[in-house]
Design a protein around this motif. Structure first.
Motif, mmCIF file in Angstrom:
data_model
loop_
_atom_site.group_PDB
_atom_site.id
_atom_site.type_symbol
_atom_site.label_atom_id
_atom_site.label_comp_id
_atom_site.label_asym_id
_atom_site.label_seq_id
_atom_site.Cartn_x
_atom_site.Cartn_y
_atom_site.Cartn_z
ATOM 1 N N VAL A 271 3.723 -4.680 18.704
ATOM 2 C CA VAL A 271 3.724 -5.175 17.471
ATOM 3 C C VAL A 271 5.092 -5.274 17.041
ATOM 4 C CG1 VAL A 271 2.782 -5.314 15.074
ATOM 5 C CG2 VAL A 271 1.299 -4.951 16.975
ATOM 6 N N GLN B 241 5.462 0.250 17.564
ATOM 7 C CA GLN B 241 4.170 0.254 17.042
ATOM 8 C C GLN B 241 3.252 -0.759 18.016
ATOM 9 O OE1 GLN B 241 3.835 -0.992 12.967
ATOM 10 N NE2 GLN B 241 1.689 -1.760 13.276
ATOM 11 N N TYR C 227 2.581 11.898 2.170
ATOM 12 C CA TYR C 227 2.259 12.835 3.187
ATOM 13 C C TYR C 227 2.917 13.973 2.886
ATOM 14 C CZ TYR C 227 0.361 9.017 6.227
ATOM 15 O OH TYR C 227 -0.546 7.984 6.871
ATOM 16 N N SER D 231 2.297 -5.972 4.813
ATOM 17 C CA SER D 231 1.864 -7.105 5.875
ATOM 18 C C SER D 231 2.849 -8.031 5.845
ATOM 19 C CB SER D 231 0.484 -7.380 5.620
ATOM 20 O OG SER D 231 -0.224 -6.496 5.971
ATOM 21 N N ARG E 26 3.417 0.516 3.005
ATOM 22 C CA ARG E 26 3.117 -0.232 4.108
ATOM 23 C C ARG E 26 2.827 -1.938 3.547
ATOM 24 N NH1 ARG E 26 -2.000 1.423 6.342
ATOM 25 N NH2 ARG E 26 -3.006 -0.303 5.148
ATOM 26 N N TYR F 35 0.762 -1.311 0.081
ATOM 27 C CA TYR F 35 0.051 0.086 -0.184
ATOM 28 C C TYR F 35 0.886 1.217 0.073
ATOM 29 C CZ TYR F 35 -3.810 -3.227 1.536
ATOM 30 O OH TYR F 35 -4.512 -4.260 1.734
ATOM 31 N N ASN G 107 2.064 -8.290 10.806
ATOM 32 C CA ASN G 107 2.562 -6.916 11.319
ATOM 33 C C ASN G 107 2.663 -6.200 9.973
ATOM 34 O OD1 ASN G 107 3.955 -4.853 12.370
ATOM 35 N ND2 ASN G 107 6.025 -6.009 12.374
ATOM 36 N N GLU G 108 2.013 -5.227 10.253
ATOM 37 C CA GLU G 108 1.945 -3.937 9.203
ATOM 38 C C GLU G 108 3.081 -2.846 9.449
ATOM 39 O OE1 GLU G 108 -2.444 -4.306 6.957
ATOM 40 O OE2 GLU G 108 -2.361 -3.338 8.664
ATOM 41 N N LYS G 109 3.756 -2.610 8.631
ATOM 42 C CA LYS G 109 4.809 -1.445 9.126
ATOM 43 C C LYS G 109 4.725 -0.369 8.052
ATOM 44 C CE LYS G 109 9.823 -1.075 10.188
ATOM 45 N NZ LYS G 109 11.041 -1.831 10.369
ATOM 46 N N LEU G 110 4.883 0.501 8.338
ATOM 47 C CA LEU G 110 4.789 1.617 7.532
ATOM 48 C C LEU G 110 6.125 2.335 7.559
ATOM 49 C CD1 LEU G 110 3.009 3.988 5.931
ATOM 50 C CD2 LEU G 110 2.515 5.016 7.995
ATOM 51 N N THR G 111 6.742 2.463 6.312
ATOM 52 C CA THR G 111 8.091 2.769 6.103
ATOM 53 C C THR G 111 8.004 4.277 5.373
ATOM 54 O OG1 THR G 111 9.053 0.822 6.358
ATOM 55 C CG2 THR G 111 10.415 2.281 5.432
ATOM 56 N N PHE G 112 8.865 5.355 5.860
ATOM 57 C CA PHE G 112 8.916 6.379 5.035
ATOM 58 C C PHE G 112 10.159 6.500 4.124
ATOM 59 C CE2 PHE G 112 5.171 8.905 6.310
ATOM 60 C CZ PHE G 112 4.830 8.094 7.437
ATOM 61 N N PHE H 1 1.648 5.518 -0.074
ATOM 62 C CA PHE H 1 0.915 6.918 0.573
ATOM 63 C C PHE H 1 2.004 8.148 0.295
ATOM 64 C CE2 PHE H 1 -2.004 4.643 3.304
ATOM 65 C CZ PHE H 1 -1.376 3.268 3.551
ATOM 66 N N TYR I 235 7.181 7.460 15.967
ATOM 67 C CA TYR I 235 8.296 7.933 15.092
ATOM 68 C C TYR I 235 9.304 8.848 15.731
ATOM 69 C CZ TYR I 235 5.520 5.301 11.456
ATOM 70 O OH TYR I 235 5.200 4.336 10.624
ATOM 71 N N LEU J 121 -1.985 13.386 5.213
ATOM 72 C CA LEU J 121 -1.994 12.246 4.277
ATOM 73 C C LEU J 121 -2.414 13.296 3.085
ATOM 74 C CD1 LEU J 121 -2.245 9.456 3.232
ATOM 75 C CD2 LEU J 121 -4.599 9.221 3.875
ATOM 76 N N LYS K 286 -3.467 8.059 -1.127
ATOM 77 C CA LYS K 286 -3.102 6.726 -0.907
ATOM 78 C C LYS K 286 -3.472 5.729 -2.135
ATOM 79 C CE LYS K 286 -7.288 5.711 1.636
ATOM 80 N NZ LYS K 286 -7.877 5.667 3.008
#
Lengths: 115, 116
Positions: free
Chosen positions: B55, B48, A36, A96, A94, A32, A100-105, A34, B35, A46, A49
């Motif tokens: 998590v 998280q 920002y 899964s 992001r 996914y 575990n869903e991790k959002l990386t920038f 995004f 963050y 946001l 997306k």
């Protein structure tokens, strides 16, 4: 491992000109995506997306982005920028991984609008 | 709908002192993120939570950083003792769960920490 690359750290653009901010990602699974925006001394807001469906995504403030799976890109565009668009823009991905869903920038692109 | 609330907005401390940040997520959001954003860099996930369980804390420097989320609502992030390189903006974000997947994350305004 997932990562996000924003190729340009700074982009100066004249007012009313078009702009494209580039974003590439690396992931071996579905993602996914995004975008920002961060105005000075503010948190992240946001813009748009991509979760699934149409690869062209429209967001707020006239921005849009196109998901290109073959090029693993999610570039942000606006046909005509305004002074108020001056800000830092972050691409994020992001995935899964075992629930575990991790959002990386990415590292961000500073957009400066020149009057 | 109220957004993500963080306090304080700014904090200046001397190295080796301790500091705590507070976050109140959007009501009903199960997932809470902390963050760290160093000047000129993108946000880096420290920890998280989903409800009151951790998590992911793989990038949290556990020798000096700690975080908790009591009752699955508010959260605090603590640094003890602080180092100069901890100077950064600490962002809290939250998201809701739909069909087991997180929606987009909503961010607070952040706490700017300066360690001198």
């Amino acid at each position: 491992a997932q990562s996000v690359t924003q190729l340009d750290s700074q982009v100066p653009v004249f007012e009313e000109a078009p702009v494209e901010l580039r974003c590439n990602y690396s992931s071996s699974v579905s993602v996914y995506l995004f975008w920002y925006v961060q105005y000075p001394n503010q948190g992240l807001q946001l813009l748009l997306k991509y979760l699934s469906g149409s690869t062209l995504v429209k967001g707020i403030n006239g921005f849009e982005a196109e998901f290109n799976k073959s090029q693993t890109s999610f570039h942000l565009r606006k046909p005509s920028v305004h002074i108020s668009d001056t800000a830092e823009y972050f691409c994020a991905v992001r995935i899964s991984n075992f629930g575990n869903e991790k959002l990386t920038f990415g590292t961000g692109t500073r957009l400066t609008i020149i009057p | 709908e109220a957004g993500v609330a963080q306090s304080p907005r700014y904090k200046i401390i001397e190295k080796r002192q301790s500091v705590a940040f507070w976050c109140n997520p959007i009501s009903g959001h199960a997932t809470l993120y902390w963050y760290q954003q160093i000047l000129g860099q993108g946000p880096k996930l420290l920890i998280q939570f989903q409800n009151n369980g951790v998590v992911d804390d793989s990038q949290l420097p556990k020798d000096r950083f700690s975080a908790e989320r009591l009752k699955g609502v508010d959260s605090t992030l603590k640094i003890q003792p602080a180092k100069l390189e901890d100077s950064a903006v600490y962002l809290c974000a939250s998201s809701s769960l739909r069909a087991g997947r997180n929606t987009e994350a909503f961010f607070g305004q952040g706490t700017r920490l300066t360690v001198v």
